[in-house]
Design a protein around this motif. Structure first.
Motif, mmCIF file in Angstrom:
data_model
loop_
_atom_site.group_PDB
_atom_site.id
_atom_site.type_symbol
_atom_site.label_atom_id
_atom_site.label_comp_id
_atom_site.label_asym_id
_atom_site.label_seq_id
_atom_site.Cartn_x
_atom_site.Cartn_y
_atom_site.Cartn_z
ATOM 1 N N PRO A 496 92.728 0.586 64.443
ATOM 2 C CA PRO A 496 92.980 1.911 63.854
ATOM 3 C C PRO A 496 92.240 3.014 64.615
ATOM 4 C CG PRO A 496 92.346 0.305 62.173
ATOM 5 C CD PRO A 496 92.096 -0.343 63.493
ATOM 6 N N GLU A 612 88.813 -5.138 57.739
ATOM 7 C CA GLU A 612 90.146 -5.315 58.327
ATOM 8 C C GLU A 612 91.169 -5.705 57.257
ATOM 9 O OE1 GLU A 612 90.069 -8.103 61.508
ATOM 10 O OE2 GLU A 612 88.914 -6.803 62.866
ATOM 11 N N TYR A 615 92.139 -2.692 55.191
ATOM 12 C CA TYR A 615 93.006 -1.806 55.975
ATOM 13 C C TYR A 615 94.424 -2.384 56.070
ATOM 14 C CZ TYR A 615 94.543 1.383 59.629
ATOM 15 O OH TYR A 615 95.234 2.340 60.337
ATOM 16 N N TRP A 618 96.246 -2.050 52.754
ATOM 17 C CA TRP A 618 96.501 -0.645 52.437
ATOM 18 C C TRP A 618 97.691 -0.104 53.234
ATOM 19 C CZ3 TRP A 618 92.389 2.207 49.719
ATOM 20 C CH2 TRP A 618 92.752 3.515 49.404
ATOM 21 N N THR A 619 97.752 -0.474 54.508
ATOM 22 C CA THR A 619 98.681 0.205 55.417
ATOM 23 C C THR A 619 99.928 -0.596 55.775
ATOM 24 O OG1 THR A 619 97.495 -0.645 57.351
ATOM 25 C CG2 THR A 619 96.776 1.476 56.462
ATOM 26 N N TYR A 716 87.508 2.008 59.726
ATOM 27 C CA TYR A 716 88.531 1.488 58.819
ATOM 28 C C TYR A 716 88.751 2.362 57.584
ATOM 29 C CZ TYR A 716 88.052 -2.616 61.738
ATOM 30 O OH TYR A 716 88.034 -3.464 62.818
ATOM 31 N N LEU A 720 91.956 5.321 57.283
ATOM 32 C CA LEU A 720 93.111 5.198 56.402
ATOM 33 C C LEU A 720 93.929 6.478 56.442
ATOM 34 C CD1 LEU A 720 91.373 3.496 53.337
ATOM 35 C CD2 LEU A 720 93.042 2.434 54.866
#
Length: 931
Positions: A496, A612, A615, A618-619, A716, A720
């Motif tokens: 990211p 990780e 993240y 979430w994404t 991280y 976001l």
């Protein structure tokens, strides 16, 4: 599932050349007095100024003669109704004055072969420790059994019996009788029979007490922040002089089945269609050597593998709903290999056949190397984390180990030794040893099967003969389980783009720091030494389901569970689980009505994986189309076949008087799910919840300084996605209750009346934290007063439930309730008594000062205990920001607020909530009641 009605008593993980004796935990003192009483003492300040006390007795309903059926349990009740040093109800009164709460800190239970008395109290006061041991000594040899108290308690115990009567008893009893197999257990149900409970004489219960409450079959167990030498002296002083008849433990066996049997039982209350298989086996107990530990470890590995296999099978859309296999104890004299499958109404025989195939697949071929390695890694990591967290065993865990030693004969060892032995012997467990173990255990020819269902399906169910034929699987057709699983090598395919910290603000009141990140995230960091080498990461944002448009509401409800089942990024759910095996990192994405968020944790060694993983989840959400269809179809079928009990239907009717029916309050139907639940909209709802992080408050707690996490936070958390999302509430609850309502129905499916008094208001709340505190105090005081009146004085109920809660989001609402079960003919009398008691409190004809003092003492004690847990801090920080508190007084000044509460404030709150507010008076009578 029915098997949950009598959970196997599983031996705890404290047990560990194979013939070598296991070494007792050196910090544990175990000794025996001359009269045979065993005592266990263990010192730990993991929870400061608190200790747990137990009195173990190897006696229960099995020891009753025909005139005493139910008196072992009745005896337990009488222990709280007068002893040599504590007449009447003064034990409860005394302990409540010291901060104990009846039910939570002061309780007991009776089973077939055991009675256990339970206390947990502050230990920093030697006088209180002395008094607590006096109570245990009184229970051992000083229960008065006053004739007046016996007569009062009859009504309470009969009310308890009544509370257990329901429309599923036929299937419940069939399952219980299956386990008991026509043994003495079958004729000695713990609650007893009503004829004995109504008519026994004082001599009957006195004879039981004098014969079976003998120190030779008793144990005292104490764990916590204690001085061992001092407590040892007190035990010797208070218990050594108790006389003994050298009573020996009296055990009764349960025979294993000699052949297979098939039975079908239905009743009007059972909701699910379930097939259970029970093979009775010898119990796993007396674990004293490394060889014993090795056998026990095999059993636990198998249980984990059973769960793993059926979790994997669930993704192949089997023709049954859910399934399991387990091996364990349910009494010290017997264990069981238990199989269970919950069936779809539309495919009962097909589901049974598929399940039997999968059972045979396991017992004939065992498990794959991938499954075994995953389970072994998970087990080892779990024990490693536990052993590294602290060298001491927690008081709660140690008390369970003491229980297992006293009743099951299992050794008590340290966490480090358990980890060492597990690591040593896991190396010897492989596919071949497990397959051999399965072959040694499995005896389908000595298994009894019970199919249970609702009466409405009676004509659709297979007969016992058909069940027997379905069980005859052609083993030549059974093939080994195979799973082609691709596991990516890394969680993230690209690194990211890091963000940064914008500002920093100390929060001196709670010894924390608030950081604002470049993507709009507020991060609160608090360093504590409460959990060694552990990271807790949690977050929330206002919004949730109530921030969605009406058309998106159903997809929002199912978004997080469906995506969790589907996986994230390049990972399927199974692949992600395999990747994380042996890693402590966990992260769960959450959504509810008013907010969204997550909870994540790991140990320090897995810090990188934790960030990780969060993240990734979430994404990178995704929806597996096949799995989505499977979940949707199952949900639709479940809704179509849903059978609501009379009490559930009655509860729905009550709610209609409290709130207007709309897309939120209206129950989800099969038709609505079929029409509105769509895969692409599930992703849309998830992205609404988590698509960007702006506005989230994230709490990070660890025992390390902030700089230890600074890089991961920027790489991280601050990375976001940011942006704007409308998370304002689109829905607000509308209070429908404007005047008193009455709901009386004669549709109950049991012989008891169910009474519910529900009060509701939508007045302005000036301080939610103050209101929450008042609600807790009001709830506890009214329950205490009602228990004294309805239970202790009138003997008319077994228990009373009182609730009180308030909220300001998405709209202001306060609700309170009082509920109890009773004989139908007494319902109106008890409602009237309840109303009169509340009015007397408001009129100050009944003083609440004593109860208020007890409740305040308990709240102060609980606050001191809760502050010793990191979960306390995540909660209070979350609530501070969610409720927009102006300062930290709800946390910092909590104890001052508790101490400042006075009688007038509480009486005013009772008046506003229970006198001035409109209510729903609801009574569900049995179907054939004529009143």
């Amino acid at each position: 599932m029915l098997k949950k009605l009598l959970l196997p008593i599983l031996i705890c993980f404290f047990l560990t050349g194979k013939a070598q004796q296991l070494k007792q935990n050196p910090d544990l003192l175990v000794d025996t007095l001359a009269n045979g009483l065993t005592y266990y003492l263990y010192k730990t300040d993991q929870v400061k100024n608190k200790a747990i006390f137990r009195l173990f007795i190897k006696v229960g309903s099995l020891q009753e003669n025909d005139r005493q059926r139910g008196l072992a349990h009745f005896m337990e009740h009488m222990a709280f109704n007068g002893t040599t040093n504590f007449p009447g109800n003064s034990i409860v009164d005394f302990l409540e004055r010291k901060g104990a709460k009846f039910g939570h800190d002061l309780n007991a239970h009776t089973s077939y072969a055991e009675t256990v008395y339970k206390l947990q109290l502050p230990s920093d006061n030697r006088s209180l420790v002395d008094s607590t041991l006096t109570i245990l000594a009184d229970w051992s040899n000083g229960i008065v059994l006053d004739s007046v108290e016996i007569e009062k308690e009859r009504g309470v115990v009969l009310s308890e019996w009544l509370s257990k009567q329901n429309a599923t008893q036929k299937t419940q009893n069939a399952f219980l009788n299956l386990l008991l197999n026509n043994s003495r257990y079958t004729a000695r149900k713990v609650i007893g029979d009503t004829a004995t409970l109504r008519n026994f004489k004082r001599k009957d219960i006195l004879d039981f007490y004098e014969k079976w409450y003998d120190p030779n079959i008793m144990g005292i167990a104490i764990a916590g922040d204690i001085e061992i030498d001092d407590v040892k002296t007190l035990i010797e002083d208070k218990f050594a002089k108790i006389p003994t008849n050298h009573t020996k433990p009296q055990t009764y066996s349960i025979d294993s089945f000699e052949n297979a049997n098939f039975e079908v039982v239905t009743d009007k209350g059972t909701k699910n269609t379930e097939l259970i298989g029970v093979q009775l086996i010898e119990p796993y107990r007396d674990i004293q050597t490394e060889n014993d530990f090795y056998k026990y470890l095999n059993k636990n590995v198998l249980n984990d593998l059973f769960k793993e296999r059926f979790a994997n099978l669930s993704f192949s859309n089997p023709s049954y709903t859910d399934a399991s296999i387990s091996i364990g104890n349910y009494f010290p004299v017997k264990g069981a290999l238990m199989t269970s499958v919950e069936l779809k109404e539309s495919a009962i025989e097909e589901g049974i056949q598929a399940y039997f195939y999968h059972v045979e697949q396991i017992f004939n071929y065992g498990f794959t190397q991938l499954e075994i390695e995953k389970v072994k890694k998970q087990l080892l990591k779990q024990l490693e984390v536990t052993s590294q967290k602290t060298k001491e065993t927690s008081p709660g865990v140690m008390i369970k180990e003491m229980y297992q030693n006293f009743f099951y004969g299992n050794a008590i060892i340290t966490k480090e030794e358990e980890f060492r032995l597990t690591k040593k012997y896991l190396q010897q467990i492989d596919s071949l040893t497990l397959k051999n173990e399965l072959a040694n255990i499995y005896k389908p020819q000595a298994t009894h099967y019970l199919l249970t269902a609702n009466n409405s399906l009676r004509d659709k169910l297979p007969t016992a003969t058909t069940l027997e034929n379905l069980r005859k699987i052609n083993l030549e057709e059974v093939k080994p389980f195979f799973r082609d699983l691709y596991v990516p090598e890394t969680l993230l395919t690209t690194q990211p783009k890091a963000g940064y910290i914008v500002s920093e603000k100390p929060l001196a009141e709670i010894d924390a720091t608030e950081y604002m990140l470049s993507n709009g995230v507020r991060l609160v960091y608090k360093q504590t030494d409460l959990d060694k080498d552990k990271i807790i990461l949690s977050g929330f944002r206002k919004g949730g389901y109530y921030s969605l448009k009406k058309k998106d509401y159903i997809n929002g409800i199912y978004s997080t569970p469906i995506i969790s089942l589907s996986g994230y990024g390049a990972f399927t759910r199974e692949a992600l689980s395999q990747y994380l095996a042996g890693n402590s990192a966990k992260a769960t994405m959450l959504a509810d009505k008013t907010r969204t968020g997550f909870y994540a944790s790991s140990n320090l060694n897995d810090k990188q994986t934790l960030f990780e993983l969060l993240y990734l989840k979430w994404t990178s959400p995704k929806v597996d189309s096949a799995l989505f269809s499977q979940v949707k179809n199952r949900t639709i079928e479940s809704k179509k076949n849903e059978k609501l009990s009379p009490s559930q239907l009655f509860s729905k009717e009550i709610k209609k008087h409290l709130r207007k029916e709309d897309y939120v309050t209206k129950p989800l139907s099969a038709k609505a799910i079929a029409k509105k639940l769509q895969a692409d909209e599930v992703i849309t709802a998830y992205n609404h919840f988590f698509g960007n992080a702006n506005g989230y408050t994230i709490v990070l707690i660890s025992d390390k300084p902030f700089n230890y996490f600074k890089n991961e936070i920027e790489e991280y958390i601050a990375a976001l996605p940011s942006g704007k999302t409308k998370v304002d509430y689109r829905y607000a609850f509308k209070n429908k209750l404007k005047k008193d309502q009455t709901v009386i129905r004669n549709k109950g499916d049991s012989p008891k009346a169910s009474v519910s008094l529900v009060y509701q208001q939508s007045e302005k709340i000036n301080s939610l934290s103050n209101r929450d505190l008042e609600d807790v105090v009001v709830k506890d005081i009214l329950r205490s007063l009602l228990l004294k009146k309805l239970r202790e004085d009138m003997g008319a109920v077994y228990s009373v439930s009182v609730s009180a809660s308030s909220a300001t989001q998405p709209s202001v609402l306060s609700r309170q309730s009082i509920s109890f079960l009773c004989e139908p003919q007494r319902a109106e009398e008890l409602i009237k008594t309840t109303d009169e008691l509340i009015q007397q409190v408001v009129n100050k004809e009944i003083s609440i000062q004593e109860d208020l003092s007890k409740v305040k003492t308990n709240l102060l004690k609980m606050d001191n205990l809760l502050r010793q847990k990191n979960t306390y801090w995540t909660k209070v920080i979350r609530e501070h920001y969610f409720n927009n508190y102006k300062d930290w007084s709800a946390v910092k000044n909590y104890q001052d607020k508790v101490k400042a509460l006075d009688e007038t404030t509480i009486i005013n709150r009772i008046k506003a909530s229970f006198i001035d507010a409109p209510r729903v008076k609801a009574v569900l009578y049995p179907e054939k009641t004529n009143l």
